[in-house]
Enzyme design. Structure first.
Site, PDB file in Angstrom:
ATOM      1  N   ALA A 119     -14.760  57.520 -26.453  1.00  0.00           N
ATOM      2  CA  ALA A 119     -15.260  58.377 -27.536  1.00  0.00           C
ATOM      3  C   ALA A 119     -16.784  58.496 -27.455  1.00  0.00           C
ATOM      4  CB  ALA A 119     -14.856  57.801 -28.883  1.00  0.00           C
ATOM      5  N   LYS A 157       4.013  88.086  -2.167  1.00  0.00           N
ATOM      6  CA  LYS A 157       3.978  86.692  -2.605  1.00  0.00           C
ATOM      7  C   LYS A 157       2.510  86.301  -2.723  1.00  0.00           C
ATOM      8  CE  LYS A 157       5.938  82.157  -1.561  1.00  0.00           C
ATOM      9  NZ  LYS A 157       4.752  81.353  -1.737  1.00  0.00           N
ATOM     10  N   GLU A 216       1.566  84.346 -11.375  1.00  0.00           N
ATOM     11  CA  GLU A 216       0.627  83.637 -10.514  1.00  0.00           C
ATOM     12  C   GLU A 216      -0.807  83.851 -10.960  1.00  0.00           C
ATOM     13  OE1 GLU A 216       2.483  82.103  -8.371  1.00  0.00           O
ATOM     14  OE2 GLU A 216       1.243  81.428  -6.692  1.00  0.00           O
ATOM     15  N   CYS A 243       7.401  47.338  15.676  1.00  0.00           N
ATOM     16  CA  CYS A 243       8.024  46.010  15.637  1.00  0.00           C
ATOM     17  C   CYS A 243       8.544  45.561  17.002  1.00  0.00           C
ATOM     18  CB  CYS A 243       9.151  45.967  14.604  1.00  0.00           C
ATOM     19  SG  CYS A 243      10.606  46.886  15.104  1.00  0.00           S
ATOM     20  N   CYS A 255      14.244  53.376  15.963  1.00  0.00           N
ATOM     21  CA  CYS A 255      13.993  51.942  16.053  1.00  0.00           C
ATOM     22  C   CYS A 255      15.191  51.227  15.456  1.00  0.00           C
ATOM     23  CB  CYS A 255      12.726  51.602  15.276  1.00  0.00           C
ATOM     24  SG  CYS A 255      12.620  49.870  14.818  1.00  0.00           S
TER      25      CYS A 255
HETATM   26  S1  IVH Z   1       9.356  84.052  -7.955  1.00  0.00           S
HETATM   27  C1  IVH Z   1      12.583  81.339  -9.389  1.00  0.00           C
HETATM   28  N1  IVH Z   1       7.597  85.825  -7.154  1.00  0.00           N
HETATM   29  O1  IVH Z   1       5.593  81.177  -4.775  1.00  0.00           O
HETATM   30  C2  IVH Z   1      11.604  82.034  -8.540  1.00  0.00           C
HETATM   31  N2  IVH Z   1       7.063  83.533  -6.873  1.00  0.00           N
HETATM   32  O2  IVH Z   1       7.011  79.407  -2.972  1.00  0.00           O
HETATM   33  C3  IVH Z   1      10.229  81.692  -8.879  1.00  0.00           C
HETATM   34  N3  IVH Z   1       4.859  83.103  -5.940  1.00  0.00           N
HETATM   35  O3  IVH Z   1       6.292  78.699  -7.137  1.00  0.00           O
HETATM   36  C4  IVH Z   1       9.199  82.293  -8.068  1.00  0.00           C
HETATM   37  N4  IVH Z   1       4.254  85.210  -5.746  1.00  0.00           N
HETATM   38  O4  IVH Z   1       4.140  80.085  -7.444  1.00  0.00           O
HETATM   39  C5  IVH Z   1       7.884  84.527  -7.265  1.00  0.00           C
HETATM   40  N5  IVH Z   1       6.101  87.476  -6.548  1.00  0.00           N
HETATM   41  C6  IVH Z   1       6.400  86.198  -6.652  1.00  0.00           C
HETATM   42  C7  IVH Z   1       5.499  85.182  -6.249  1.00  0.00           C
HETATM   43  C8  IVH Z   1       5.878  83.862  -6.375  1.00  0.00           C
HETATM   44  C9  IVH Z   1       3.879  83.949  -5.565  1.00  0.00           C
HETATM   45  C10 IVH Z   1       4.782  81.634  -5.826  1.00  0.00           C
HETATM   46  C11 IVH Z   1       5.233  80.867  -7.037  1.00  0.00           C
HETATM   47  C12 IVH Z   1       6.333  79.957  -6.557  1.00  0.00           C
HETATM   48  C13 IVH Z   1       6.042  79.898  -5.096  1.00  0.00           C
HETATM   49  C14 IVH Z   1       7.281  79.541  -4.319  1.00  0.00           C
END
Ligand code: IVH
Length: 704
Positions: free
Chosen positions: A45, A129, A187, A424, A445
């Site tokens: 704090a 993506k 995102e 080992c 191993c």
């Molecule tokens: S759908 C249930 N759409 O990619 C499906 N994900 O590799 C949920 N991401 O965790 C994801 N662009 O962070 C979706 N157009 C998009 C995306 C996307 C980026 C990311 C997201 C996800 C990761 C998976």
């Protein structure tokens, strides 16, 4: 503390400048005590009060803010942490497709699961993506009430205050058709230009720069001081949802449309595609735009458009069946292979690792890469000293693709893979698979638990994120504690505190440790004295038993006592009912069943389990849907099903909390028989087990 008693509003500029200088030095010193020495000398704090005073003075005299001000320091780790948020609907990840064939397979698998004919319409969305971090934004009564990071998918961090500073994220949604409860998911990312800007400022201030836009976005979002987040122009794209009171449409596309109407940014490169060719065309189109977008994307995501299909498809343990990420081709680079090191894994597998002359691939410095196994090295004839081509695909570990023969040194010799374990000294052999008669690609191993490498790796697995998830027991700490005899077996984790209290050489006096870190570690361990059965089983590190299998076992046996006694029975009598039952569980093949029985048949393993249970409370897996009339029941599907595929039937039953078995026995509660059912139906009738048809099943589960 003399000047500090003067209210900020009464300070002269001169006093303010002097005090800001003193505060910068003092707070830096406390940070060092806290983070480096792990031994704070003031209460949290009081520390917070110093930072607040610093900020108050800066707010009144902005021009006096110093470049070394604590308010500007990035990663000045906070005195408090973000609180945790349980996601109402898990935040899943995506399965990957790397080539056109994987995409075709995805579409085929979806069709098969849904029992669709080749000419039944099936549309998808295709969208970039985004390479950022996923976030879940919860709205209640049209107001943003919570923003949480993905975390481990089940539990994330509360970053609401920071997300409120992001312009793309509406604080209120005006539209009258916005549902009462709605979690928008998407995102958070940074543009290339803003990333460059931030790094320039960081460098000017003598602060650390970020490796890539994703890291910078993550670092900016996870600031305890929201004013830092506010100064970073984070952006947002919406692409999904979590808990919702109502959905504004029947397709993925409809929902994206609603997002746009509601004021959420949706990526313009999103399209609806009717077939695989159109998906691949959109992939090519997006890849063409990639360089000019101004932000990082690492592939294209395909999603089944119809939401009723998405529901039926459901998810595997971490990834939905209705979506896939088609990744862009990996980036490549050339460097020198300086050494080949052999690592020994949890199950004894010897894995060759390439030590490389550091090289930048796709913005990341790479100095290690995997060489897979002995045959790969021989096939590619990769030698120490060679110049090699490496590639990195997304977050996948870099790989050595090939060596460049023209650049090979004259004195080079082929790599001789060791036949003894480098840790080992036990024999390392390539077993012959009994079923296929083929020699395993992996050399193992044979030292078992006398091999320190295997023991250490098992410990790392035991405390890892999806197992016991003990914060503070990272790989390095486990290695150290193992070497020093503090933790050599899983149960030692839970007796650590008691032993430490009796010891002359206390943990807090170890280098790199202090009162606070030791207290935190013990607290983290205590938190895990209660653990769900599936995590417990997964943590044991039984060969072939991943998370999904662990969940199947947990659901089938219900309690840890039931698992233990059944496995003991199975290990003691290879012809008995216990082993037959295990083999009958849908999703457990003979290889897996053998591995489990072998594990429990080994006295050392059994004593680890028994000792662990003295320290732990293992909770049964919560039934998925206790409200369903089939929840907790053992169900067998037989004969040909017409309204759903066998896979879908199984997934549906499991979602409703039922166990699906491959054969009929006294333990079966319900048999769902389609036309052409044979011996299973006969057996069910003999045993007097309830038999219904497919329509009866849909009626029973209330889906008619
Ligand atoms: S759908 C249930 N759409 O990619 C499906 N994900 O590799 C949920 N991401 O965790 C994801 N662009 O962070 C979706 N157009 C998009 C995306 C996307 C980026 C990311 C997201 C996800 C990761 C998976």
């Amino acid at each position: 503390m003399s000047v500090r008693t003067v209210p900020v509003s009464d300070l002269t500029a001169e006093q303010a400048a002097a005090e800001l200088a003193a505060l910068a030095a003092e707070i830096a010193e406390h940070d060092r005590h806290y983070h480096v020495e792990d031994a704070p000398v003031i209460a949290d704090a009081d520390y917070d009060a110093l930072r607040q005073r610093n900020e108050a003075i800066e707010a009144r005299f902005p021009h006096l803010a110093r470049p070394d001000s604590p308010s500007k320091r990035v990663g000045a780790t906070p005195s408090e942490k973000f609180s945790k948020v349980q996601h109402a609907v898990a935040m899943l990840s995506l399965g990957n497709a790397f080539g056109d064939e994987d995409v075709a397979d995805f579409a085929k698998t979806v069709r098969r699961f849904l029992s669709l004919a080749d000419d039944d319409p099936l549309t998808f969305t295709a969208e970039p993506k985004i390479d950022g971090l996923s976030i879940s934004l919860r709205y209640e009564q049209r107001k943003l009430v919570m923003a949480a990071t993905r975390g481990d998918g089940a539990e994330g961090e509360n970053v609401t205050a920071n997300v409120r500073t992001i312009k793309d994220v509406p604080e209120h949604v005006e539209s009258a058709d916005f549902p009462e409860v709605f979690e928008v998911r998407g995102e958070i990312y940074l543009s290339h230009a803003d990333f460059a800007n931030i790094n320039e400022k960081q460098a000017d201030a003598g602060a650390k720069t970020f490796a890539n836009p994703r890291n910078a976005a993550a670092g900016s979002l996870r600031q305890l001081d929201s004013s830092i987040t506010a100064s970073r122009p984070l952006k947002f794209f919406a692409y999904g949802w979590g808990e919702v009171s109502r959905l504004p449409g029947e397709t993925q596309w409809d929902i994206l449309d609603a997002f746009r109407r509601w004021g959420f940014p949706v990526n313009d490169l999103t399209r609806v595609c009717e077939n695989v060719d159109q998906l691949l065309a959109q992939y090519a189109e997006i890849e063409l735009h990639r360089a000019g977008l101004g932000y990082d994307i690492d592939g294209v995501v395909y999603k089944v458009n119809r939401l009723d299909y998405q529901d039926r498809l459901g998810a595997r343990s971490r990834t939905p069946r209705w979506a896939v990420a088609h990744k862009f081709a990996a980036e490549k680079a050339t460097t020198v292979l300086e050494d080949i090191e052999i690592q020994v894994g949890r199950t004894g597998a010897l894995t060759p690792v390439a030590r490389l002359r550091p090289v930048t691939v796709g913005g990341v410095v790479v100095s290690n890469a995997t060489l897979h196994n002995e045959d790969e090295i021989a096939r590619k004839d990769v030698r120490v000293g060679d110049t090699v081509v490496i590639q990195r695909a997304g977050d996948v570990i870099p790989q050595v693709l090939a060596s460049v023969p023209e650049m090979r040194p004259d004195n080079s010799t082929p790599f001789a893979f060791p036949e003894l374990c480098p840790v080992c000294g036990s024999h390392a052999v390539r077993e012959v698979n009994e079923k296929t008669g083929r020699v395993d690609a992996v050399r193992r191993c044979m030292g078992g638990l006398i091999c320190p490498a295997q023991r250490v790796e098992r410990l790392k697995h035991f405390v890892s994120r999806n197992a016991f998830d003990i914060e503070g027991l990272g790989d390095k700490v486990i290695e150290e504690f193992y070497t020093d005899g503090l933790i050599q077996s899983p149960q030692d984790v839970f007796s650590l505190q008691a032993r430490d209290e009796r010891s002359l050489k206390r943990l807090k006096d170890r280098e790199g440790w202090g009162e606070t870190s030791v207290r935190n570690l013990f607290a983290a361990i205590d938190e895990r004295r209660m653990i769900p059965l599936d995590r417990f089983i997964f943590a044991l590190g039984i060969r072939h038993v991943g998370e999904t299998t662990a969940r199947i076992l947990a659901r089938s046996y219900g309690s840890v006592e039931a698992v233990r006694s059944a496995m003991l029975d199975a290990a003691g009598d290879r012809e008995g009912e216990a082993l037959a039952d295990l083999n009958n569980i849908d999703g457990i093949g003979t290889t897996v069943a053998d591995a489990i029985v072998e594990f429990f048949g080994e006295p050392h393993n059994l004593s680890v389990v028994n000792e662990l249970l003295e320290h732990l409370t293992v909770t049964p897996l919560e039934a998925v849907d206790t409200g369903s009339p089939v929840s907790g029941k053992t169900v067998v599907f037989t004969g040909s099903l017409e309204r759903m595929s066998r896979d879908e039937a199984k997934a549906m039953a499991e979602r409703l909390g039922a166990k699906v078995s491959g054969s009929v026995s006294k333990k079966t509660d319900l048999v769902v028989a389609g036309p052409k059912a044979g011996s299973k139906l006969t057996k069910a009738n003999e045993l007097g087990i309830e038999v219904i048809d497919e329509d009866g099943w849909f009626e029973r589960v209330g889906m008619n």
